[in-house]
Design an enzyme around this catalytic site. Structure first.
Site, mmCIF file in Angstrom:
data_model
loop_
_atom_site.group_PDB
_atom_site.id
_atom_site.type_symbol
_atom_site.label_atom_id
_atom_site.label_comp_id
_atom_site.label_asym_id
_atom_site.label_seq_id
_atom_site.Cartn_x
_atom_site.Cartn_y
_atom_site.Cartn_z
ATOM 1 N N ASP A 273 -3.637 2.521 -5.601
ATOM 2 C CA ASP A 273 -2.442 2.580 -4.739
ATOM 3 C C ASP A 273 -2.243 1.325 -3.893
ATOM 4 O OD1 ASP A 273 -4.639 2.929 -3.144
ATOM 5 O OD2 ASP A 273 -3.905 4.703 -2.095
ATOM 6 N N GLU A 274 -2.847 0.202 -4.316
ATOM 7 C CA GLU A 274 -2.842 -0.993 -3.476
ATOM 8 C C GLU A 274 -2.679 -2.252 -4.332
ATOM 9 O OE1 GLU A 274 -5.710 -2.504 0.190
ATOM 10 O OE2 GLU A 274 -6.435 -1.015 -1.231
ATOM 11 N N ASP B 84 0.849 -1.197 0.000
ATOM 12 C CA ASP B 84 0.000 0.000 0.000
ATOM 13 C C ASP B 84 0.882 1.244 0.000
ATOM 14 O OD1 ASP B 84 -2.120 1.713 0.206
ATOM 15 O OD2 ASP B 84 -2.981 0.803 1.992
#
EC number: 2.7.7.7
Length: 394
Positions: A105-106, A11
């Site tokens: 974003d993960e 993350d």
């Protein structure tokens, strides 16, 4: 399972804020809010310095500024975020055999079986350092036997840290954490558990499965498994489907702009709703026009990553104006959203206000429960939106 699994959850910390700090280092160490105006906007992301004051994403900006009056509010830049996400994705793609991009974003990475050649934890550390070195963005990861514990390990490792929960240590790691830390456990479920005196995951681990099933039905099994660190869900590789489209053929050729626009609004709504349900966003918008003589024209434009009609519909209307020769009646019209990638509606939060976000959530919930197009914009209703059957393109 006999074979040990090594699942890594990665993350990017305060992603939007971190990207903005790359372009403006004076923001480092300060309380930063990425979001809409203080009037009716909402928080899309915020720095850890702002979170200390109770600020969190999806909070109205005006409420955030009451909690943290000295925060710097930035409107946000779509292009910067999608470019940074692409850079990180490319690094991961080049280093690991199997990964899933679950949002902008993960990521989840499956390193199971790699221990014959590499130390999985060492490989994950090297990957994290490479992302930091090459993009300048802070990043955290958790490694465990399944996706849920890996994600929870990442949350404990933040900011800018790493944590490995070794096989057999899952229950011990989870036990002291609050039940609210379990992904997917809603506020109402937590409140119900609190009423039974269950506050920590360790309390949950001591509860009988039959009790949880009696209170929560099928959800009880889900809660039980999460509390015990049981999660066999697989890493789903990046989807190959790159576009979603629909088209409509008129019984008789149409030359009326309002009719055409109403049709386009309805089709765009339907496609955007599908994207949101699949947790995808699009960055290319296209229109297809076929005239009476079967001559076909397409027009497309790049857009910021989105799955929101209020951004897509004006873009589609603009393409109609560019593509359509007003003197010629239209036989068929179509809409295509392409360059799809995983990503949730969060990337648009900083453009929106509270009412709009609640409207989307309400529309999606009703359409999910009662079927597509149960509720839609008035423009879409005018032309009997139920006649459309969008088809998906691979």
């Amino acid at each position: 399972m006999d074979a040990k699994r090594h699942i890594v959850h990665i993350d990017l910390d305060s992603f939007f804020v971190s990207v903005e700090r790359k372009f403006n280092p004076s923001l480092i160490g300060k309380a930063v809010i990425i979001g809409g105006s203080a009037d009716r906007g909402v928080v899309a992301s915020c720095s850890y310095e702002a979170r200390k004051f109770g600020v969190h994403s999806a909070m109205p900006t005006r409420q955030a500024l009451k909690l943290c009056p000295h925060a710097i509010v930035i409107h946000g830049t779509h292009g910067r975020y999608s470019e940074a996400s692409r850079e990180v994705t490319q690094i991961i793609h080049n280093m690991v055999p199997l990964y899933q991009k679950s949002s902008v974003d993960e990521f989840y990475i499956d390193l199971s079986g790699m221990e014959r050649f590499h130390d999985p934890f060492k490989l994950a550390c090297e990957l994290r350092q490479k992302v930091i070195r090459e993009t300048g963005l802070p990043i955290s990861f958790g490694m465990a036997s399944g996706k849920t514990v890996a994600k929870m390990a990442t949350n404990q490792a933040k900011p800018n840290g790493q944590l490995w929960i070794q096989h057999g240590q899952e229950k011990a790691f989870l036990a002291p954490l609050n039940i609210g830390k379990i992904p997917g456990l809603g506020e109402s479920t937590c409140q119900k558990l609190y009423q039974y005196g269950i506050e920590k995951i360790g309390d949950l681990q001591r509860v009988n499965l039959k009790f949880l099933e009696a209170v929560f039905g099928k959800m009880g099994t889900y809660i039980y498994n999460k509390a015990h660190g049981i999660d066999d869900s697989e890493i789903i590789p990046h989807s190959d489907r790159k576009s979603i489209s629909t088209e409509h053929t008129f019984e008789s050729d149409v030359n009326d702009k309002r009719t055409l626009e109403n049709i386009l609004v309805s089709m765009t709504e339907e496609l955007a709703g599908k994207l949101r349900r699949e947790n995808k966003v699009a960055s290319c918008l296209a229109i297809k026009i076929r005239y009476a003589n079967f001559e076909t024209h397409t027009q497309q434009t790049k857009i910021a990553l989105t799955a929101a009609e209020h951004i897509l519909i004006p873009g589609i209307k603009n393409l109609l104006n560019k593509a359509w020769n007003r003197h010629r009646p239209i036989r068929l019209i179509g809409v295509r959203l392409s360059n799809l990638c995983p990503g949730s509606y969060q990337i648009n939060l900083f453009e929106d206000n509270e009412e709009r976000i609640r409207l989307y959530q309400a529309m999606d919930n009703i359409n999910f429960r009662f079927g597509d197009k149960t509720i839609c914009r008035a423009a879409g209703m005018e032309i009997g939106a139920r006649t459309f059957n969008p088809f998906l393109k691979g």
